[in-house]
Design a protein around this motif. Structure first.
Motif, PDB file in Angstrom:
ATOM      1  N   MET A   1     -57.322   8.392  11.738  1.00 28.83           N
ATOM      2  CA  MET A   1     -55.871   8.574  11.785  1.00 28.83           C
ATOM      3  C   MET A   1     -55.232   7.791  10.644  1.00 28.83           C
ATOM      4  O   MET A   1     -55.794   6.795  10.199  1.00 28.83           O
ATOM      5  CB  MET A   1     -55.339   8.134  13.142  1.00 28.83           C
ATOM      6  CG  MET A   1     -55.333   6.651  13.400  1.00 28.83           C
ATOM      7  SD  MET A   1     -54.572   6.285  14.986  1.00 28.83           S
ATOM      8  CE  MET A   1     -54.780   4.542  15.033  1.00 28.83           C
ATOM      9  N   PRO A   2     -54.064   8.207  10.186  1.00 28.17           N
ATOM     10  CA  PRO A   2     -53.390   7.489   9.094  1.00 28.17           C
ATOM     11  C   PRO A   2     -52.867   6.127   9.556  1.00 28.17           C
ATOM     12  O   PRO A   2     -52.607   5.915  10.733  1.00 28.17           O
ATOM     13  CB  PRO A   2     -52.221   8.395   8.724  1.00 28.17           C
ATOM     14  CG  PRO A   2     -52.430   9.678   9.436  1.00 28.17           C
ATOM     15  CD  PRO A   2     -53.389   9.436  10.542  1.00 28.17           C
ATOM     16  N   LEU A   3     -52.710   5.231   8.622  1.00 29.30           N
ATOM     17  CA  LEU A   3     -52.218   3.882   8.902  1.00 29.30           C
ATOM     18  C   LEU A   3     -50.839   3.899   9.558  1.00 29.30           C
ATOM     19  O   LEU A   3     -50.498   2.992  10.310  1.00 29.30           O
ATOM     20  CB  LEU A   3     -52.182   3.076   7.597  1.00 29.30           C
ATOM     21  CG  LEU A   3     -51.785   1.611   7.694  1.00 29.30           C
ATOM     22  CD1 LEU A   3     -52.736   0.844   8.606  1.00 29.30           C
ATOM     23  CD2 LEU A   3     -51.756   0.973   6.329  1.00 29.30           C
ATOM     24  N   THR A   4     -50.050   4.935   9.322  1.00 35.84           N
ATOM     25  CA  THR A   4     -48.706   5.008   9.895  1.00 35.84           C
ATOM     26  C   THR A   4     -48.725   5.036  11.423  1.00 35.84           C
ATOM     27  O   THR A   4     -47.737   4.714  12.055  1.00 35.84           O
ATOM     28  CB  THR A   4     -47.944   6.253   9.388  1.00 35.84           C
ATOM     29  OG1 THR A   4     -48.766   7.403   9.577  1.00 35.84           O
ATOM     30  CG2 THR A   4     -47.581   6.127   7.928  1.00 35.84           C
ATOM     31  N   PHE A   5     -49.858   5.420  12.034  1.00 39.01           N
ATOM     32  CA  PHE A   5     -49.963   5.472  13.488  1.00 39.01           C
ATOM     33  C   PHE A   5     -50.519   4.194  14.110  1.00 39.01           C
ATOM     34  O   PHE A   5     -50.677   4.114  15.321  1.00 39.01           O
ATOM     35  CB  PHE A   5     -50.829   6.657  13.931  1.00 39.01           C
ATOM     36  CG  PHE A   5     -50.192   7.987  13.668  1.00 39.01           C
ATOM     37  CD1 PHE A   5     -48.982   8.330  14.242  1.00 39.01           C
ATOM     38  CD2 PHE A   5     -50.807   8.899  12.817  1.00 39.01           C
ATOM     39  CE1 PHE A   5     -48.391   9.563  13.984  1.00 39.01           C
ATOM     40  CE2 PHE A   5     -50.226  10.135  12.559  1.00 39.01           C
ATOM     41  CZ  PHE A   5     -49.012  10.460  13.150  1.00 39.01           C
ATOM     42  N   ALA A   6     -50.844   3.201  13.290  1.00 39.07           N
ATOM     43  CA  ALA A   6     -51.411   1.954  13.803  1.00 39.07           C
ATOM     44  C   ALA A   6     -50.348   1.152  14.558  1.00 39.07           C
ATOM     45  O   ALA A   6     -49.163   1.193  14.217  1.00 39.07           O
ATOM     46  CB  ALA A   6     -51.957   1.121  12.652  1.00 39.07           C
ATOM     47  N   VAL A  38     -57.099  -4.185   7.771  1.00 38.52           N
ATOM     48  CA  VAL A  38     -55.666  -4.095   7.495  1.00 38.52           C
ATOM     49  C   VAL A  38     -54.911  -4.186   8.812  1.00 38.52           C
ATOM     50  O   VAL A  38     -55.364  -3.672   9.831  1.00 38.52           O
ATOM     51  CB  VAL A  38     -55.330  -2.781   6.728  1.00 38.52           C
ATOM     52  CG1 VAL A  38     -55.690  -1.560   7.533  1.00 38.52           C
ATOM     53  CG2 VAL A  38     -53.883  -2.734   6.310  1.00 38.52           C
ATOM     54  N   SER A  39     -53.782  -4.889   8.798  1.00 36.93           N
ATOM     55  CA  SER A  39     -52.931  -5.003   9.986  1.00 36.93           C
ATOM     56  C   SER A  39     -51.497  -4.669   9.608  1.00 36.93           C
ATOM     57  O   SER A  39     -51.011  -5.132   8.573  1.00 36.93           O
ATOM     58  CB  SER A  39     -52.950  -6.429  10.541  1.00 36.93           C
ATOM     59  OG  SER A  39     -54.247  -6.835  10.838  1.00 36.93           O
ATOM     60  N   VAL A  40     -50.823  -3.891  10.444  1.00 32.09           N
ATOM     61  CA  VAL A  40     -49.412  -3.603  10.225  1.00 32.09           C
ATOM     62  C   VAL A  40     -48.613  -4.762  10.805  1.00 32.09           C
ATOM     63  O   VAL A  40     -48.762  -5.102  11.981  1.00 32.09           O
ATOM     64  CB  VAL A  40     -49.000  -2.268  10.888  1.00 32.09           C
ATOM     65  CG1 VAL A  40     -47.511  -2.033  10.732  1.00 32.09           C
ATOM     66  CG2 VAL A  40     -49.788  -1.110  10.297  1.00 32.09           C
ATOM     67  N   ILE A  41     -47.768  -5.379   9.987  1.00 32.71           N
ATOM     68  CA  ILE A  41     -46.955  -6.501  10.441  1.00 32.71           C
ATOM     69  C   ILE A  41     -45.608  -6.003  10.946  1.00 32.71           C
ATOM     70  O   ILE A  41     -45.112  -6.462  11.974  1.00 32.71           O
ATOM     71  CB  ILE A  41     -46.760  -7.526   9.303  1.00 32.71           C
ATOM     72  CG1 ILE A  41     -48.122  -8.116   8.941  1.00 32.71           C
ATOM     73  CG2 ILE A  41     -45.777  -8.603   9.702  1.00 32.71           C
ATOM     74  CD1 ILE A  41     -48.124  -8.954   7.705  1.00 32.71           C
ATOM     75  N   ILE A  44     -40.143  -0.918   8.473  1.00 30.75           N
ATOM     76  CA  ILE A  44     -38.712  -0.956   8.147  1.00 30.75           C
ATOM     77  C   ILE A  44     -38.339   0.362   7.502  1.00 30.75           C
ATOM     78  O   ILE A  44     -38.783   0.670   6.401  1.00 30.75           O
ATOM     79  CB  ILE A  44     -38.389  -2.122   7.179  1.00 30.75           C
ATOM     80  CG1 ILE A  44     -38.815  -3.453   7.796  1.00 30.75           C
ATOM     81  CG2 ILE A  44     -36.906  -2.140   6.833  1.00 30.75           C
ATOM     82  CD1 ILE A  44     -38.823  -4.604   6.831  1.00 30.75           C
ATOM     83  N   GLY A  45     -37.564   1.166   8.205  1.00 24.71           N
ATOM     84  CA  GLY A  45     -37.122   2.450   7.667  1.00 24.71           C
ATOM     85  C   GLY A  45     -38.269   3.367   7.271  1.00 24.71           C
ATOM     86  O   GLY A  45     -38.172   4.072   6.282  1.00 24.71           O
ATOM     87  N   GLY A  46     -39.358   3.329   8.020  1.00 25.34           N
ATOM     88  CA  GLY A  46     -40.506   4.173   7.709  1.00 25.34           C
ATOM     89  C   GLY A  46     -41.510   3.503   6.794  1.00 25.34           C
ATOM     90  O   GLY A  46     -42.667   3.883   6.755  1.00 25.34           O
ATOM     91  N   ASN A  47     -41.067   2.509   6.019  1.00 22.43           N
ATOM     92  CA  ASN A  47     -41.986   1.774   5.147  1.00 22.43           C
ATOM     93  C   ASN A  47     -42.710   0.707   5.960  1.00 22.43           C
ATOM     94  O   ASN A  47     -42.198   0.233   6.961  1.00 22.43           O
ATOM     95  CB  ASN A  47     -41.228   1.143   3.984  1.00 22.43           C
ATOM     96  CG  ASN A  47     -40.570   2.187   3.112  1.00 22.43           C
ATOM     97  OD1 ASN A  47     -41.107   3.263   2.901  1.00 22.43           O
ATOM     98  ND2 ASN A  47     -39.389   1.881   2.616  1.00 22.43           N
ATOM     99  N   LEU A  48     -43.897   0.339   5.520  1.00 28.44           N
ATOM    100  CA  LEU A  48     -44.715  -0.604   6.270  1.00 28.44           C
ATOM    101  C   LEU A  48     -44.939  -1.894   5.500  1.00 28.44           C
ATOM    102  O   LEU A  48     -45.119  -1.873   4.288  1.00 28.44           O
ATOM    103  CB  LEU A  48     -46.089   0.006   6.569  1.00 28.44           C
ATOM    104  CG  LEU A  48     -46.183   1.037   7.675  1.00 28.44           C
ATOM    105  CD1 LEU A  48     -45.674   2.381   7.215  1.00 28.44           C
ATOM    106  CD2 LEU A  48     -47.615   1.166   8.144  1.00 28.44           C
TER     107      LEU A  48
END
Length: 69
Positions: A1-6, A38-41, A44-48
Motif C-alpha cells: 500500500m502507498p505511504l499515504t495510507f500509513a 519510515v514513520s509518518v509523523i 498537513i493539507g495532504g502533505n506528509l
C-alpha cells in the motif's frame, strides 16, 4: 500500500519506490530506500511529515503515493 495510507506514528518498512527514474533518485537521496524504515509523523493539507533515517522530511502527497510499504 502507498505511504499515504500509513497510520501516524507507526513504523513501516519500504517495499518499493515507484515513479520515473529521476523521482526515484530524488527519494533515494532523501533516504527512502527499499528495506528502510519510515514513520509518518504528521499530515498537513495532504502533505506528509515523515521520519526516515533519523531525519524528518516533508514530502508531497504525490511523492508519498510512489512509496510502497
Amino acid at each position: 500500500m502507498p505511504l499515504t495510507f500509513a497510520d501516524i506514528g507507526e513504523e513501516n518498512i519500504i517495499k518499493k519506490i515507484g515513479g520515473k527514474p529521476e523521482t526515484k533518485k530524488h527519494l533515494e537521496n532523501l533516504g527512502f530506500v527499499a528495506g528502510g524504515s519510515v514513520s509518518v509523523i504528521n499530515t498537513i493539507g495532504g502533505n506528509l511529515i515523515v521520519k526516515v533515517k533519523e531525519s524528518r522530511v516533508a514530502i508531497s502527497q504525490e511523492m508519498a503515493q510512489k512509496i510502497m510499504i
